[in-house]
Design a protein around this motif. Sequence first.
Motif, PDB file in Angstrom:
ATOM      1  N   ILE A  29       0.104   3.117 -10.421  1.00 35.56           N
ATOM      2  CA  ILE A  29      -0.617   3.306  -9.161  1.00 35.56           C
ATOM      3  C   ILE A  29       0.164   2.844  -7.945  1.00 35.56           C
ATOM      4  CG2 ILE A  29      -2.894   3.263 -10.227  1.00 35.56           C
ATOM      5  CD1 ILE A  29      -3.115   0.333  -9.346  1.00 35.56           C
ATOM      6  N   SER A  30       1.302   2.208  -8.159  1.00 32.99           N
ATOM      7  CA  SER A  30       2.088   1.746  -7.017  1.00 32.99           C
ATOM      8  C   SER A  30       3.517   2.272  -7.039  1.00 32.99           C
ATOM      9  CB  SER A  30       2.105   0.217  -6.991  1.00 32.99           C
ATOM     10  OG  SER A  30       2.705  -0.279  -8.170  1.00 32.99           O
ATOM     11  N   SER A  31       3.765   3.354  -7.754  1.00 30.73           N
ATOM     12  CA  SER A  31       5.141   3.832  -7.882  1.00 30.73           C
ATOM     13  C   SER A  31       5.724   4.360  -6.569  1.00 30.73           C
ATOM     14  CB  SER A  31       5.238   4.903  -8.969  1.00 30.73           C
ATOM     15  OG  SER A  31       4.410   5.986  -8.675  1.00 30.73           O
ATOM     16  N   PHE A  32       4.897   4.833  -5.650  1.00 32.92           N
ATOM     17  CA  PHE A  32       5.395   5.342  -4.373  1.00 32.92           C
ATOM     18  C   PHE A  32       5.230   4.312  -3.254  1.00 32.92           C
ATOM     19  CE2 PHE A  32       4.821   9.113  -6.829  1.00 32.92           C
ATOM     20  CZ  PHE A  32       5.733  10.023  -6.347  1.00 32.92           C
ATOM     21  N   THR A  33       4.447   3.272  -3.491  1.00 38.17           N
ATOM     22  CA  THR A  33       4.195   2.249  -2.474  1.00 38.17           C
ATOM     23  C   THR A  33       5.471   1.465  -2.203  1.00 38.17           C
ATOM     24  OG1 THR A  33       1.936   2.065  -3.281  1.00 38.17           O
ATOM     25  CG2 THR A  33       2.716   0.304  -1.850  1.00 38.17           C
ATOM     26  N   GLY A  34       5.800   1.292  -0.955  1.00 42.14           N
ATOM     27  CA  GLY A  34       6.992   0.549  -0.576  1.00 42.14           C
ATOM     28  C   GLY A  34       8.211   1.422  -0.367  1.00 42.14           C
ATOM     29  N   ALA A  35       8.179   2.667  -0.841  1.00 47.16           N
ATOM     30  CA  ALA A  35       9.291   3.586  -0.593  1.00 47.16           C
ATOM     31  C   ALA A  35       9.239   4.006   0.866  1.00 47.16           C
ATOM     32  CB  ALA A  35       9.192   4.791  -1.515  1.00 47.16           C
ATOM     33  N   LYS A  40       0.995   4.020   2.840  1.00 45.80           N
ATOM     34  CA  LYS A  40      -0.332   3.890   2.239  1.00 45.80           C
ATOM     35  C   LYS A  40      -1.379   3.767   3.334  1.00 45.80           C
ATOM     36  CE  LYS A  40      -2.860   1.003  -1.031  1.00 45.80           C
ATOM     37  NZ  LYS A  40      -2.761  -0.165  -1.925  1.00 45.80           N
ATOM     38  N   GLU A  41      -2.410   4.636   3.282  1.00 45.63           N
ATOM     39  CA  GLU A  41      -3.508   4.549   4.244  1.00 45.63           C
ATOM     40  C   GLU A  41      -4.381   3.360   3.846  1.00 45.63           C
ATOM     41  OE1 GLU A  41      -5.488   8.317   4.097  1.00 45.63           O
ATOM     42  OE2 GLU A  41      -4.168   9.160   5.620  1.00 45.63           O
ATOM     43  N   ASN A  42      -4.597   2.433   4.767  1.00 41.03           N
ATOM     44  CA  ASN A  42      -5.342   1.219   4.444  1.00 41.03           C
ATOM     45  C   ASN A  42      -6.785   1.480   4.039  1.00 41.03           C
ATOM     46  OD1 ASN A  42      -3.147  -0.481   4.882  1.00 41.03           O
ATOM     47  ND2 ASN A  42      -3.594  -0.649   7.060  1.00 41.03           N
ATOM     48  N   GLU A  43      -7.453   2.404   4.695  1.00 41.30           N
ATOM     49  CA  GLU A  43      -8.871   2.641   4.420  1.00 41.30           C
ATOM     50  C   GLU A  43      -9.102   3.293   3.059  1.00 41.30           C
ATOM     51  OE1 GLU A  43     -12.610   5.112   6.272  1.00 41.30           O
ATOM     52  OE2 GLU A  43     -11.094   4.352   7.641  1.00 41.30           O
ATOM     53  N   THR A  44      -8.294   4.281   2.704  1.00 42.26           N
ATOM     54  CA  THR A  44      -8.524   5.028   1.467  1.00 42.26           C
ATOM     55  C   THR A  44      -7.634   4.581   0.314  1.00 42.26           C
ATOM     56  OG1 THR A  44      -6.879   6.710   2.029  1.00 42.26           O
ATOM     57  CG2 THR A  44      -9.156   7.088   2.771  1.00 42.26           C
ATOM     58  N   GLY A  45      -6.501   3.961   0.619  1.00 41.60           N
ATOM     59  CA  GLY A  45      -5.553   3.576  -0.417  1.00 41.60           C
ATOM     60  C   GLY A  45      -4.678   4.723  -0.880  1.00 41.60           C
ATOM     61  N   ILE A  46      -4.818   5.887  -0.253  1.00 44.25           N
ATOM     62  CA  ILE A  46      -4.038   7.065  -0.633  1.00 44.25           C
ATOM     63  C   ILE A  46      -2.652   6.973  -0.009  1.00 44.25           C
ATOM     64  CG2 ILE A  46      -3.859   9.568  -0.341  1.00 44.25           C
ATOM     65  CD1 ILE A  46      -6.855   9.720  -0.733  1.00 44.25           C
ATOM     66  N   VAL A  47      -1.636   7.341  -0.782  1.00 46.10           N
ATOM     67  CA  VAL A  47      -0.251   7.299  -0.324  1.00 46.10           C
ATOM     68  C   VAL A  47       0.162   8.706   0.117  1.00 46.10           C
ATOM     69  CG1 VAL A  47       2.117   6.756  -0.984  1.00 46.10           C
ATOM     70  CG2 VAL A  47       0.232   5.398  -1.901  1.00 46.10           C
ATOM     71  N   ILE A  48       0.667   8.815   1.363  1.00 44.86           N
ATOM     72  CA  ILE A  48       1.054  10.110   1.923  1.00 44.86           C
ATOM     73  C   ILE A  48       2.489  10.035   2.462  1.00 44.86           C
ATOM     74  CG2 ILE A  48      -1.301  10.750   2.534  1.00 44.86           C
ATOM     75  CD1 ILE A  48      -0.637   9.952   5.432  1.00 44.86           C
ATOM     76  N   PRO A  84      -1.862   8.297  -9.340  1.00 48.80           N
ATOM     77  CA  PRO A  84      -3.325   8.142  -9.320  1.00 48.80           C
ATOM     78  C   PRO A  84      -3.809   7.629  -7.954  1.00 48.80           C
ATOM     79  CG  PRO A  84      -2.401   7.187 -11.312  1.00 48.80           C
ATOM     80  CD  PRO A  84      -1.246   7.522 -10.416  1.00 48.80           C
ATOM     81  N   PHE A  85      -4.952   8.142  -7.508  1.00 54.47           N
ATOM     82  CA  PHE A  85      -5.544   7.719  -6.239  1.00 54.47           C
ATOM     83  C   PHE A  85      -6.784   6.875  -6.496  1.00 54.47           C
ATOM     84  CE2 PHE A  85      -3.624  11.890  -5.112  1.00 54.47           C
ATOM     85  CZ  PHE A  85      -2.630  11.392  -4.296  1.00 54.47           C
ATOM     86  N   PRO A  86      -7.044   5.880  -5.645  1.00 46.97           N
ATOM     87  CA  PRO A  86      -8.257   5.082  -5.812  1.00 46.97           C
ATOM     88  C   PRO A  86      -9.498   5.949  -5.626  1.00 46.97           C
ATOM     89  CG  PRO A  86      -6.887   4.243  -4.000  1.00 46.97           C
ATOM     90  CD  PRO A  86      -6.256   5.489  -4.503  1.00 46.97           C
ATOM     91  N   CYS A  87     -10.547   5.645  -6.379  1.00 39.98           N
ATOM     92  CA  CYS A  87     -11.804   6.377  -6.213  1.00 39.98           C
ATOM     93  C   CYS A  87     -12.365   6.112  -4.820  1.00 39.98           C
ATOM     94  CB  CYS A  87     -12.810   5.924  -7.256  1.00 39.98           C
ATOM     95  SG  CYS A  87     -12.387   6.552  -8.869  1.00 39.98           S
ATOM     96  N   PRO A  88     -13.140   7.063  -4.295  1.00 43.44           N
ATOM     97  CA  PRO A  88     -13.730   6.848  -2.964  1.00 43.44           C
ATOM     98  C   PRO A  88     -14.569   5.572  -2.925  1.00 43.44           C
ATOM     99  CG  PRO A  88     -14.013   9.121  -3.662  1.00 43.44           C
ATOM    100  CD  PRO A  88     -13.484   8.362  -4.853  1.00 43.44           C
TER     101      PRO A  88
END
Length: 105
Positions: A29-35, A40-48, A84-88
């Motif tokens: 769930i964090s493989s793209f975080t930090g690249a 990462k959008e703070n409210e949704t946790g979705i990485v774009i 994987p994305f966090p559930c709403p």
Amino acid sequence: VCDDIGLSNPSVPCPKGHFCSPGTKTILISSFTGARDWVKENETGIVITNSSIRTWDIIQRVAPATGLTRIDHPPLTTILAEQPFPCPIGFYCREGVATKESQSG
């Protein structure tokens, strides 16, 4: 999740608390975080994609070609990380969930 090369069907279920869209390539769930190309959008946790970090330079073509070109083009739409994305907020996803839409039953 299709996390091995050559798979035509998912081989690993999406982790609990997350949903996996078609094309998810990792259960981490964090493989793209930090690249640097992702944010990462703070409210949704979705990485774009973070398209603002590049200049997308337009350069002169090499002779004999004429005019201008661009080596890379900025995306026309927001690109989501293939993870994987966090559930709403307010919902819980069981293991193996493939959509953020609520299901009855």
